[in-house]
Design a protein around this motif. Structure first.
Motif, PDB file in Angstrom:
ATOM      1  N   VAL A   1       0.840  -1.209   0.000  1.00  0.00           N
ATOM      2  CA  VAL A   1       0.000   0.000   0.000  1.00  0.00           C
ATOM      3  C   VAL A   1       0.869   1.250   0.000  1.00  0.00           C
ATOM      4  N   LEU A   2       1.930   1.263   0.802  1.00  0.00           N
ATOM      5  CA  LEU A   2       2.826   2.424   0.824  1.00  0.00           C
ATOM      6  C   LEU A   2       3.465   2.658  -0.544  1.00  0.00           C
ATOM      7  N   HIS A   3       3.854   1.591  -1.199  1.00  0.00           N
ATOM      8  CA  HIS A   3       4.442   1.707  -2.534  1.00  0.00           C
ATOM      9  C   HIS A   3       3.427   2.320  -3.509  1.00  0.00           C
ATOM     10  N   ALA A   4       2.182   1.864  -3.433  1.00  0.00           N
ATOM     11  CA  ALA A   4       1.136   2.404  -4.301  1.00  0.00           C
ATOM     12  C   ALA A   4       0.880   3.884  -4.000  1.00  0.00           C
ATOM     13  N   VAL A   5       0.853   4.240  -2.718  1.00  0.00           N
ATOM     14  CA  VAL A   5       0.634   5.639  -2.328  1.00  0.00           C
ATOM     15  C   VAL A   5       1.783   6.511  -2.833  1.00  0.00           C
ATOM     16  N   GLU A   6       3.010   6.039  -2.683  1.00  0.00           N
ATOM     17  CA  GLU A   6       4.167   6.810  -3.153  1.00  0.00           C
ATOM     18  C   GLU A   6       4.127   6.997  -4.665  1.00  0.00           C
ATOM     19  N   THR A   7       3.772   5.954  -5.387  1.00  0.00           N
ATOM     20  CA  THR A   7       3.657   6.057  -6.843  1.00  0.00           C
ATOM     21  C   THR A   7       2.578   7.072  -7.211  1.00  0.00           C
ATOM     22  N   ALA A   8       1.434   7.000  -6.545  1.00  0.00           N
ATOM     23  CA  ALA A   8       0.334   7.939  -6.822  1.00  0.00           C
ATOM     24  C   ALA A   8       0.744   9.375  -6.487  1.00  0.00           C
ATOM     25  N   ARG A   9       1.442   9.545  -5.378  1.00  0.00           N
ATOM     26  CA  ARG A   9       1.880  10.889  -4.970  1.00  0.00           C
ATOM     27  C   ARG A   9       2.777  11.518  -6.039  1.00  0.00           C
ATOM     28  N   SER A  10       3.634  10.714  -6.620  1.00  0.00           N
ATOM     29  CA  SER A  10       4.551  11.247  -7.634  1.00  0.00           C
ATOM     30  C   SER A  10       3.818  11.683  -8.904  1.00  0.00           C
ATOM     31  N   LEU A  11       2.615  11.159  -9.113  1.00  0.00           N
ATOM     32  CA  LEU A  11       1.823  11.529 -10.286  1.00  0.00           C
ATOM     33  C   LEU A  11       1.025  12.805 -10.068  1.00  0.00           C
ATOM     34  N   GLY A  12       0.854  13.191  -8.797  1.00  0.00           N
ATOM     35  CA  GLY A  12       0.115  14.403  -8.467  1.00  0.00           C
ATOM     36  C   GLY A  12      -1.377  14.140  -8.374  1.00  0.00           C
ATOM     37  N   GLY A  13      -2.100  15.104  -7.875  1.00  0.00           N
ATOM     38  CA  GLY A  13      -3.550  14.987  -7.745  1.00  0.00           C
ATOM     39  C   GLY A  13      -3.971  14.254  -6.479  1.00  0.00           C
ATOM     40  N   GLU A  14      -5.258  14.021  -6.392  1.00  0.00           N
ATOM     41  CA  GLU A  14      -5.822  13.343  -5.224  1.00  0.00           C
ATOM     42  C   GLU A  14      -5.439  11.867  -5.225  1.00  0.00           C
ATOM     43  N   ILE A  15      -5.197  11.330  -4.023  1.00  0.00           N
ATOM     44  CA  ILE A  15      -4.852   9.917  -3.898  1.00  0.00           C
ATOM     45  C   ILE A  15      -6.046   9.182  -3.310  1.00  0.00           C
ATOM     46  N   VAL A  16      -6.530   8.209  -4.062  1.00  0.00           N
ATOM     47  CA  VAL A  16      -7.663   7.397  -3.621  1.00  0.00           C
ATOM     48  C   VAL A  16      -7.267   5.933  -3.764  1.00  0.00           C
ATOM     49  N   LEU A  17      -7.352   5.212  -2.673  1.00  0.00           N
ATOM     50  CA  LEU A  17      -7.068   3.781  -2.681  1.00  0.00           C
ATOM     51  C   LEU A  17      -8.408   3.051  -2.729  1.00  0.00           C
ATOM     52  N   VAL A  18      -8.611   2.259  -3.771  1.00  0.00           N
ATOM     53  CA  VAL A  18      -9.878   1.569  -3.975  1.00  0.00           C
ATOM     54  C   VAL A  18      -9.635   0.074  -3.850  1.00  0.00           C
ATOM     55  N   GLY A  19     -10.437  -0.590  -3.022  1.00  0.00           N
ATOM     56  CA  GLY A  19     -10.252  -2.028  -2.907  1.00  0.00           C
ATOM     57  C   GLY A  19     -11.361  -2.704  -2.141  1.00  0.00           C
ATOM     58  N   PHE A  20     -11.339  -4.019  -2.230  1.00  0.00           N
ATOM     59  CA  PHE A  20     -12.249  -4.839  -1.438  1.00  0.00           C
ATOM     60  C   PHE A  20     -11.826  -4.758   0.029  1.00  0.00           C
TER      61      PHE A  20
END
Length: 134
Positions: free
Chosen positions: A81-100
């Protein structure tokens, strides 16, 4: 014992093959995501699989299908999850984690920690049906 890994993506399929080979285990690895994976799982059980292994929402849906064999879930870790958040942060914009549920639980904990430490807002959206995903 016949084991089939149903990987929701190519990377996990590759890693599963590598691990099976390193351990000298005869494990069948196939790809399938969400409801497609349920169909794949049915085929694997018909072919003699005694244990199914999968991850995330795919594992959740395979378990829900009650195919008569154990389903072992590869856990989604805080690192994932941290890796996904860091990747999203580098892209800019709002960060939304979607999952079951199984991913959202880890995501909510990480979102709190990341928010407290950095002030970065990570929103978590929990889904219950595959139809949410395009």
């Amino acid at each position: 014992m016949s084991i089939s890994v149903i990987a929701p993506n190519r990377d996990l399929a590759r890693l599963s093959r590598e691990v099976a080979q390193e351990l000298g285990e005869d494990v069948r690895v196939v790809e399938g995501l969400l409801s497609e994976a349920v169909s794949v799982a049915r085929v694997e059980v018909a072919r003699g699989a005694e244990v199914l292994v999968s991850r995330g929402g795919t594992a959740t849906l395979i378990k829900a299908a009650r195919l008569g064999v154990p389903v072992v879930e590869i856990s989604v870790t805080a690192y994932d999850v941290l890796h996904a958040v860091e990747t999203a942060r580098s892209l800019g914009g709002e960060i939304v984690l979607v999952g079951f549920e199984n991913i959202a639980l880890v995501g909510e904990s990480i979102a709190r920690v990341v928010g407290n430490l950095t002030g970065l807002r990570v929103r978590v959206v929990r889904v219950e049906r595959e139809e949410f995903f395009p």
